[in-house]
Design an enzyme around this catalytic site. Structure first.
Site, PDB file in Angstrom:
ATOM      1  N   PRO A   1       0.815  -1.168   0.258  1.00 25.57           N
ATOM      2  CA  PRO A   1      -0.056  -0.252   0.467  1.00 25.57           C
ATOM      3  C   PRO A   1       1.153   0.783  -0.252  1.00 25.57           C
ATOM      4  O   PRO A   1       1.826   1.278   0.961  1.00 25.57           O
ATOM      5  CB  PRO A   1      -0.923  -0.290   1.568  1.00 25.57           C
ATOM      6  CG  PRO A   1      -0.240  -1.028   1.826  1.00 25.57           C
ATOM      7  CD  PRO A   1       0.425  -1.712   1.274  1.00 25.57           C
TER       8      PRO A   1
ATOM      9  N   CYS B   1       2.022   2.907  10.064  1.00 24.26           N
ATOM     10  CA  CYS B   1       2.430   4.437   9.752  1.00 24.26           C
ATOM     11  C   CYS B   1       3.432   4.469   9.969  1.00 24.26           C
ATOM     12  O   CYS B   1       2.775   4.818  11.479  1.00 24.26           O
ATOM     13  CB  CYS B   1       1.344   5.452   8.583  1.00 24.26           C
ATOM     14  SG  CYS B   1       1.862   6.989   8.454  1.00 24.26           S
TER      15      CYS B   1
ATOM     16  N   HIS C   1       8.049  -4.270   7.790  1.00 20.69           N
ATOM     17  CA  HIS C   1       8.602  -3.120   7.030  1.00 20.69           C
ATOM     18  C   HIS C   1      10.207  -3.054   8.384  1.00 20.69           C
ATOM     19  O   HIS C   1       9.728  -2.917   9.116  1.00 20.69           O
ATOM     20  CB  HIS C   1       8.354  -2.152   7.052  1.00 20.69           C
ATOM     21  CG  HIS C   1       9.040  -0.937   7.057  1.00 20.69           C
ATOM     22  ND1 HIS C   1       8.991   0.313   6.519  1.00 20.69           N
ATOM     23  CD2 HIS C   1      10.644  -0.688   6.473  1.00 20.69           C
ATOM     24  CE1 HIS C   1       9.553   1.042   6.266  1.00 20.69           C
ATOM     25  NE2 HIS C   1      11.200   0.432   5.692  1.00 20.69           N
TER      26      HIS C   1
ATOM     27  N   ASN D   1       9.925  -6.514   4.105  1.00 19.50           N
ATOM     28  CA  ASN D   1       9.046  -5.314   3.344  1.00 19.50           C
ATOM     29  C   ASN D   1      10.616  -4.356   3.511  1.00 19.50           C
ATOM     30  O   ASN D   1      11.061  -4.239   4.848  1.00 19.50           O
ATOM     31  CB  ASN D   1       7.836  -4.906   3.568  1.00 19.50           C
ATOM     32  CG  ASN D   1       7.886  -3.287   3.185  1.00 19.50           C
ATOM     33  OD1 ASN D   1       7.220  -2.572   3.823  1.00 19.50           O
ATOM     34  ND2 ASN D   1       7.797  -3.216   2.217  1.00 19.50           N
ATOM     35  N   GLY D   2      10.989  -3.549   2.687  1.00 21.30           N
ATOM     36  CA  GLY D   2      11.793  -2.858   3.016  1.00 21.30           C
ATOM     37  C   GLY D   2      13.013  -3.016   2.345  1.00 21.30           C
ATOM     38  O   GLY D   2      14.078  -4.260   2.200  1.00 21.30           O
TER      39      GLY D   2
HETATM   40  C1  FMN Z   1       4.931   7.794  -0.642  1.00 23.77           C
HETATM   41  C2  FMN Z   1       4.408   6.539   0.159  1.00 23.77           C
HETATM   42  C3  FMN Z   1       3.646   6.155   0.757  1.00 23.77           C
HETATM   43  C4  FMN Z   1       2.809   4.487   1.338  1.00 23.77           C
HETATM   44  N1  FMN Z   1       2.005   4.735   1.827  1.00 23.77           N
HETATM   45  C5  FMN Z   1       1.776   3.779   3.352  1.00 23.77           C
HETATM   46  C6  FMN Z   1       0.451   3.229   3.481  1.00 23.77           C
HETATM   47  O1  FMN Z   1      -0.536   3.512   2.808  1.00 23.77           O
HETATM   48  N2  FMN Z   1       0.188   1.333   4.413  1.00 23.77           N
HETATM   49  C7  FMN Z   1       1.308   1.608   4.974  1.00 23.77           C
HETATM   50  O2  FMN Z   1       0.960   0.672   5.380  1.00 23.77           O
HETATM   51  N3  FMN Z   1       2.086   1.443   4.449  1.00 23.77           N
HETATM   52  C8  FMN Z   1       3.005   2.587   3.360  1.00 23.77           C
HETATM   53  N4  FMN Z   1       4.228   2.883   3.413  1.00 23.77           N
HETATM   54  C9  FMN Z   1       5.075   2.745   3.113  1.00 23.77           C
HETATM   55  C10 FMN Z   1       5.798   1.386   2.300  1.00 23.77           C
HETATM   56  O3  FMN Z   1       4.595   0.262   2.527  1.00 23.77           O
HETATM   57  C11 FMN Z   1       7.091   0.200   2.999  1.00 23.77           C
HETATM   58  O4  FMN Z   1       6.350   0.003   3.831  1.00 23.77           O
HETATM   59  C12 FMN Z   1       7.739   1.411   3.174  1.00 23.77           C
HETATM   60  O5  FMN Z   1       7.967   2.125   2.077  1.00 23.77           O
HETATM   61  C13 FMN Z   1       8.840   0.565   3.526  1.00 23.77           C
HETATM   62  O6  FMN Z   1      10.031  -0.540   2.122  1.00 23.77           O
HETATM   63  P1  FMN Z   1      10.515   0.449   0.878  1.00 23.77           P
HETATM   64  O7  FMN Z   1      12.681   0.557   2.331  1.00 23.77           O
HETATM   65  O8  FMN Z   1      10.972  -0.466   0.134  1.00 23.77           O
HETATM   66  O9  FMN Z   1       9.937   1.872   0.062  1.00 23.77           O
HETATM   67  C14 FMN Z   1       4.629   4.639   2.159  1.00 23.77           C
HETATM   68  C15 FMN Z   1       5.538   5.118   1.238  1.00 23.77           C
HETATM   69  C16 FMN Z   1       5.492   5.667   1.379  1.00 23.77           C
HETATM   70  C17 FMN Z   1       7.066   6.108   0.441  1.00 23.77           C
END
Ligand code: FMN
Length: 351
Positions: free
Chosen positions: A31, A115, A184, A215-216
């Site tokens: 998401p 979040c 995450h 995740n991450g």
């Molecule tokens: C622009 C943006 C919006 C996000 N919105 C949500 C969200 O609505 N719900 C959620 O659980 N995580 C949200 N996240 C977190 C991501 O789902 C994810 O957990 C986080 O970016 C870590 O993964 P990454 O290092 O691959 O980016 C958001 C992250 C970003 C950058």
């Protein structure tokens, strides 16, 4: 050369089982607030038709007070597998919202407990639930009672380095009835900085029976394979790596299924995708969609000649036509550049 170990291949050959719901892909699209609307998901799904996708997080209190569902909760008819993500700290509002999510077509309901944004945490939602595990448990129990579909949780490893409590927290979520947990590998105070600490995902996997999704920092096929190998996770979830790159989930899924890497899209193909994204956002949301598309367009415009200049122009477009014209011109320039490069090469060969 990247290869799938026989152990990993065997581990991933079965569908991902979220209780009784089966997903035929081990790669999930996370998401992303302001990003994973129906338009974006359609693009991701084209390359990853079997992957689980998530709506942006939806405020359960907000839902309680409105009659109409917000656009961010909209799901394409027949769109599957799809999870609707909710956030809040009130078990009763979350249970009520979950019923609406299922009516809209959600295959699973996910609760956001990760979040980091102040606006959300100061009201008791998102990652602040890591500090109130009893409330988090009550939420899961209430939502599980309210809906037939599996309830899942997405969270971080803790509030800060002094409060890394994911092991106890994840166990509590499982005991309360969650059927899958996405971790995450960062704390709330890390935000998006530093590396995701996958070692915590591995430790969660060791103690839970329900599927654990890592995740991450999953920005490539290589990273996905490494995360799956190092953590033993049941799947990986892609996030920032998909911004301006809706191909990533499909690329990883293809590799995990075949052991072969797909050729990455060319800059022209990425721009064609940007064009389609802009047009579709405009058709779906009107001028608001164009304003939302600005950031997407700048994410697509990377890694080719004059991309920085194009990004600057795309970030301020006022109308859909302006955006389309800019992208068309960039595609034409790139094609001309490629042609002249090919001609130069051919001449060299002749000489
Ligand atoms: C622009 C943006 C919006 C996000 N919105 C949500 C969200 O609505 N719900 C959620 O659980 N995580 C949200 N996240 C977190 C991501 O789902 C994810 O957990 C986080 O970016 C870590 O993964 P990454 O290092 O691959 O980016 C958001 C992250 C970003 C950058």
């Amino acid at each position: 050369m990247l290869a799938l170990s026989p152990e990993l291949k065997a581990r991933l050959s079965q569908p991902l089982k979220i209780d009784s719901f089966e997903v035929k892909s081990r790669v999930l699209q996370s998401p992303l607030s302001g990003v994973t609307d129906l338009v974006f998901r359609r693009l991701v799904r084209r390359y990853a038709p079997q992957s689980m996708m998530y709506t942006e997080m939806v405020n359960a209190t907000g839902l309680h007070y409105v009659k109409e569902l917000p656009k961010i909760m909209e799901v394409d008819p027949g769109e599957r597998p799809i999870s609707i993500q909710l956030f809040d700290c009130r078990p009763d509002f979350l249970a009520e919202a979950a019923v609406k999510a299922v009516d809209e077509g959600a295959d699973t309901v996910d609760i956001n407990m990760g979040c980091p944004v102040n606006k959300i945490t100061k009201n008791g939602g998102g990652s602040s639930l890591l500090r109130q595990p009893e409330v988090a448990e009550a939420i899961v129990r209430e939502v599980v009672k309210a809906v037939e579909v599996p309830v899942t949780v997405k969270t971080r490893i803790g509030w800060n380095d002094k409060e890394i409590n994911i092991l106890d927290f994840a166990k509590r979520m499982q005991d309360a009835g969650a059927k899958m947990i996405t971790v995450h590998g960062r704390t709330r105070s890390q935000g998006y900085n530093g590396n995701a600490r996958w070692e915590w995902i591995a430790r969660v996997k060791e103690i839970l029976e329900i599927p654990v999704i890592g995740n991450g920092d999953i920005f490539s096929v290589e990273a996905a394979v490494k995360c799956l190998e190092e953590t033993g996770a049941d799947g990986v979830m892609c996030s920032r790596g998909t911004l301006g790159y809706p191909f990533l989930v499909g690329e990883i899924d293809y590799f995990l299924k075949t052991g072969e890497k797909l050729a990455p899209p060319t800059p022209i193909q990425r721009l064609e995708c940007a064009r389609e994204h802009l047009q579709a956002l405009y058709e779906y949301k009107g001028d608001r969609g164009v304003r939302q598309a600005r950031k997407h367009m700048t994410w697509y415009a990377k890694g080719f000649l004059n991309a920085a200049d194009l990004r600057g122009k795309l970030s301020v477009v006022e109308t859909v036509q302006q955006g389309l014209d800019l992208i068309d011109q960039a595609i034409e320039d790139l094609a001309r550049y490629e042609e002249s490069g090919a001609e130069m090469q051919a001449e060299c060969v002749v000489v």
